[in-house]
Enzyme design. Structure first.
Site: not given
Ligand code: NAD
Length: 517
Positions: A194, A270, A406, A304
């Site tokens: 997803k 991650e 962040e 990230c």
């Molecule tokens: P987010 O946590 O809001 O969303 C990430 C994903 O999780 C989306 O697909 C979202 O729909 C899903 N999601 C949210 N709530 C959920 C739930 N209750 N159940 C299942 N799925 C759910 O993050 P974002 O705003 O999309 O991305 C930014 C974040 O991602 C930042 O914190 C960034 O640092 C992190 N990130 C980390 C890495 C890494 O490799 N460490 C890489 C890229 C981004």
């Protein structure tokens, strides 16, 4: 309607049609070898450049998730039945199906994510790199023989989980998609992925092209699109999903790990970061400034591993921050479709508002804006969307929210330190631990400091060098488990220990046999 959004819509329609996804009501899921429209509520996506509505599609809904998980289980059975070397050959063959569509994929990402098209082209290149790398691992997961103290032959094999669930964020949709699909397939799994609801289309296209190559069993790869609290939550709760791999924020990561724990399903997380970029006075200052600039402002800070905390030895603090602010002012902030653009808008309104409010709160708490701090002034009138100028903040103390949380935007906080011990203490003084860097020409010091950083990735005289060959992941609230490299591959299989009696007559023990226990 806004002229720029009209252009973006036309381009998006063409691209969706090119990939057979039906522009009017996008077929936003790839399930069991075909494109399927969602059955849930409507999701509206903005044009990051203008803030106007760009496209609407429907959340997947529970019934589609069942179909995706069942298809993945069927596809996985066929995939696992192949020899390991055949799986490797087929991954390489599937990859060839992307040839000729790389530019369209990059354009599709650029329009929806608001990312500079050049960055998106580089991201497509990463898809290729990751598949090639993990295809090569298929026939090299050897297992081992353990010299047990009995008459048994004991060997260990790596068994796939079956169907894994993957959830990815909006900042690097194609990168994170291939990053997790490739090792999952190499280890013999079927997948339900997803993507973020904000960047739904390119993962669907990648899965579609790979499967349409004919090299992969039908149903092996499935992509479902929808909100986290609907489709995402249904995925984490689905009984077919044997492992969860999540890339996103710590807030959501916690929910994913909890959902996994409820079903006793393991997870890899991650998550985000607040990475420290440490510049000593003995660094090559010009290179350190260039590195610090790329560390925070690439991808408009939506990375990230963004080097969002710049720690500078006090004697060169003013010099470094002044040079950095001047360099930030030279960055071309512009339309994602323009190849000269180095920084585009943030991807979505919520993120834009959050970053702006974090800047305002920092200033209210005593931080000083050295450059940026608001919208850039150089954009066309119609570009009323989510642009923020590269921002450098000084007079920041380590306890301020802006130094701890962040931001995920183009905002750098700079703080001074007096000696090595203080640099290490400041660098480690967050709940995160994703990445960090040390700039110094003193080799011993650089290694000494790097070794003390609580971060999954550390660079010396460099920043953001990342490759699929090298393990990646976090300490603390940056998550657990690893992606990339052999460590990333191992997350996708379970070791199975097999005991074979080799004695002429089997001696079956009652309890722990052969003197053990
Ligand atoms: P987010 O946590 O809001 O969303 C990430 C994903 O999780 C989306 O697909 C979202 O729909 C899903 N999601 C949210 N709530 C959920 C739930 N209750 N159940 C299942 N799925 C759910 O993050 P974002 O705003 O999309 O991305 C930014 C974040 O991602 C930042 O914190 C960034 O640092 C992190 N990130 C980390 C890495 C890494 O490799 N460490 C890489 C890229 C981004």
């Amino acid at each position: 309607m806004n002229r720029l959004t009209q252009q973006a819509q036309t381009r998006l329609d063409e691209l969706l049609s090119h990939f057979g996804m039906n522009a009017a009501t996008p077929l936003s899921n790839w399930i069991d070898g075909r494109l399927v429209a969602g059955e849930g509520d409507e999701i509206v996506l903005d044009d990051p450049v203008t803030g106007a509505t760009l496209v609407r599609y429907r959340d997947a809904g529970g019934a589609l998730l069942d179909a995706a998980a069942e298809a993945a289980a069927r596809g996985q059975a066929a995939w696992w039945a192949l020899t390991a070397s055949e799986r490797g050959r087929r991954m390489n063959r599937a990859l060839r199906a992307l040839e000729g569509d790389e530019e369209a994929l990059a354009q599709l990402e650029s329009v929806v994510a608001g990312k500079p098209v050049n960055d998106c082209r580089a991201e497509v290149g990463k898809v290729r790199e990751m598949f090639e790398y993990y295809a090569g691992w298929c026939d090299k997961q050897h297992g081992e023989v353990i010299p047990v103290p009995t008459s048994h032959l004991n060997y260990v094999r790596h068994v796939s989980y079956g169907v894994v669930g993957q959830i990815t964020p909006w900042n690097a949709p194609m990168f994170t998609c291939a990053w997790q699909l490739a090792p999952a397939l190499a280890a013999g799994n079927g997948v339900v992925l997803k993507p973020s609801e904000l960047t739904p289309f390119t993962s669907v296209v990648i899965a579609k092209l790979l499967e349409e190559s004919g090299a992969l069993p039908q149903g092996l790869l499935n992509v479902v699109n929808g909100l986290g609290r609907t489709t995402g939550a249904a995925l984490t709760a689905h009984e077919r999903i044997a492992k969860l791999v999540f890339v996103g924020s710590p807030q959501s990561g916690r929910l994913i790990a909890e959902a996994g724990a409820r079903r006793l399903v393991p997870s890899v997380l991650e998550l985000g970061g607040k990475s420290a970029n440490i510049v000593f006075a003995d660094a090559e200052i010009g290179e350190a400034v260039a590195g610090a600039q790329a560390a925070i402002f690439a991808a408009a800070g939506q990375s990230c591993v963004a080097g969002s905390r710049l720690l500078v030895e006090r004697s060169v603090f003013d010099d470094v921050t002044t040079r950095l602010a001047r360099a930030a002012e030279q960055i071309v902030v512009g339309l994602p479709s323009d190849t000269a653009t180095r920084m585009g808008p943030l991807q979505n309104r919520r993120q834009f508002e959050q970053v702006m409010s974090m800047i305002d709160a920092a200033v209210a708490a005593g931080a000083r804006v050295l450059t940026g701090g608001g919208r850039p002034t150089t954009l066309p009138d119609e570009a009323e969307g989510y642009f923020i100028a590269p921002t450098v903040l000084v007079d920041v103390t380590p306890d301020m929210a802006i130094a701890q949380q962040e931001v995920f935007g183009p905002v750098l906080v700079a703080m001074a330190f007096d000696d090595e011990a203080e640099a290490v203490r400041l660098a480690n003084a967050t709940r995160f631990g994703l990445a960090g860097a040390v700039w110094s020409q003193n080799v011993a010091r650089a290694h000494r400091v790097a070794g003390q950083l609580r971060a999954g990735t550390v660079w010396i005289n460099s920043y953001k060098a990342i490759n699929v060959m090298s393990p990646f992941g976090g300490f603390g609230e940056s998550g657990f488990g690893r992606s990339s490299g052999l460590d990333g591959l191992k997350e996708y299989s379970v070791p199975q220990s097999v005991w074979v009696e080799t004695a002429p007559e089997a001696s079956v023990a009652f309890g722990y046999g052969n003197g053990v226990g």
